[in-house]
Write an enzyme that holds these catalytic residues in place. Sequence first.
Site, PDB file in Angstrom:
ATOM      1  NE  ARG A  20     -20.083   9.166  14.011  1.00  0.00           N
ATOM      2  CZ  ARG A  20     -20.632   8.387  13.092  1.00  0.00           C
ATOM      3  NH1 ARG A  20     -19.953   7.357  12.598  1.00  0.00           N
ATOM      4  NH2 ARG A  20     -21.854   8.603  12.690  1.00  0.00           N
ATOM      5  CE  LYS A  75       2.199  -2.081   1.686  1.00  0.00           C
ATOM      6  NZ  LYS A  75       2.042  -2.203   0.212  1.00  0.00           N
ATOM      7  CE  LYS A  86       9.781  -5.624   1.110  1.00  0.00           C
ATOM      8  NZ  LYS A  86       8.605  -4.729   1.257  1.00  0.00           N
ATOM      9  CD  GLU A 138      10.588  -7.592  -2.030  1.00  0.00           C
ATOM     10  OE1 GLU A 138       9.517  -6.987  -1.875  1.00  0.00           O
ATOM     11  OE2 GLU A 138      11.708  -7.024  -2.056  1.00  0.00           O
ATOM     12  CG  ASP A 164       6.992  -7.459  -4.821  1.00  0.00           C
ATOM     13  OD1 ASP A 164       5.771  -7.302  -4.640  1.00  0.00           O
ATOM     14  OD2 ASP A 164       7.798  -6.528  -4.889  1.00  0.00           O
TER      15      ASP A 164
END
Length: 310
Positions: A130, A165, A197, A226, A247
């Site tokens: 596993r 992320k 940002k 950004e 963005d």
Amino acid sequence: MSAVPAPATRPDPRDLTGTGLDEAWVTDLVERTLAEDLTGGSPLPHAPDQAVAHDVTSAATVPATQRGTADLVARADGVVAGLPVAARVFARLSPSATIVAGAADGDVVRRGDVLLTISGHVRALLAAERSALNIASRASGIATATRAWVDAVAGTGAVVLDTRKTTPLLRPLEKYAVRCGGGSNKRMGLYDVAMIKDNHVAAAGSVAAAVAAVRERAPRVTVQVEADTVAQAVEAVEAGADFLLLDNMPPDVLRAAVAAVAGRAETEATGGLTLAVAREVAATGVDYLSVGALTHSSPILDLALDLRPA
């Protein structure tokens, strides 16, 4: 689809050469992953047989001396990644195991293809199963999703990027999987690229002030800013940004921003991107498309272990 080379042409499937993965990090990942499954997170016994003994089911049902062969098999079409790490999981619990590769990271595989063949003590193979599958399935799922994005923008010149992320503590593996799928890595963390940002601009007082502050503190670091509008993109590039994060701009606004920047900085489209619009976005002339979903939402590639006891 590329053909999978014959196993005889494969190097040692545990070899990390060319992966960019750190040897010590992989060793630690293998230890932590097996410990999670075998000892509830407590340090794994160094002796393989003592570690394997924590698999209460296999210890009860499989004779200690029984040997066998297991195939790690694709249950779905996709792009594989993480095989060297999976091989090291098996080797940690069965150091004398023979491991033969049937595929290499980055290969396109079909359902039923054998990716690894491992021969050793059955208890060890089952105890490692596993943990090895979790690693390879996760990495292969990311590689498979990335390849779909790369194929979607093929010929446009745009490069598919990942983001930060990622799953905590799995970033090196997940970003490696993106590379296996044909994508590229953006920044590995907060330390290697400055990302200015809106909150940073608010704290610094302006885009120009934020860029100047980063240049003073970290002169060798790439500075990305950004921008939500064409005007912000122009302001950022005039302030000295190397890279612009455009963005949530629709394609017509992206096209205008790219034209206004006129090659003075690299441009990256991000926010709300889907495969359905990937090619249209890439055609605006942006250099990159960054896709957080590659690492935060890709489903696993279904892999399994088929055992043949001796």
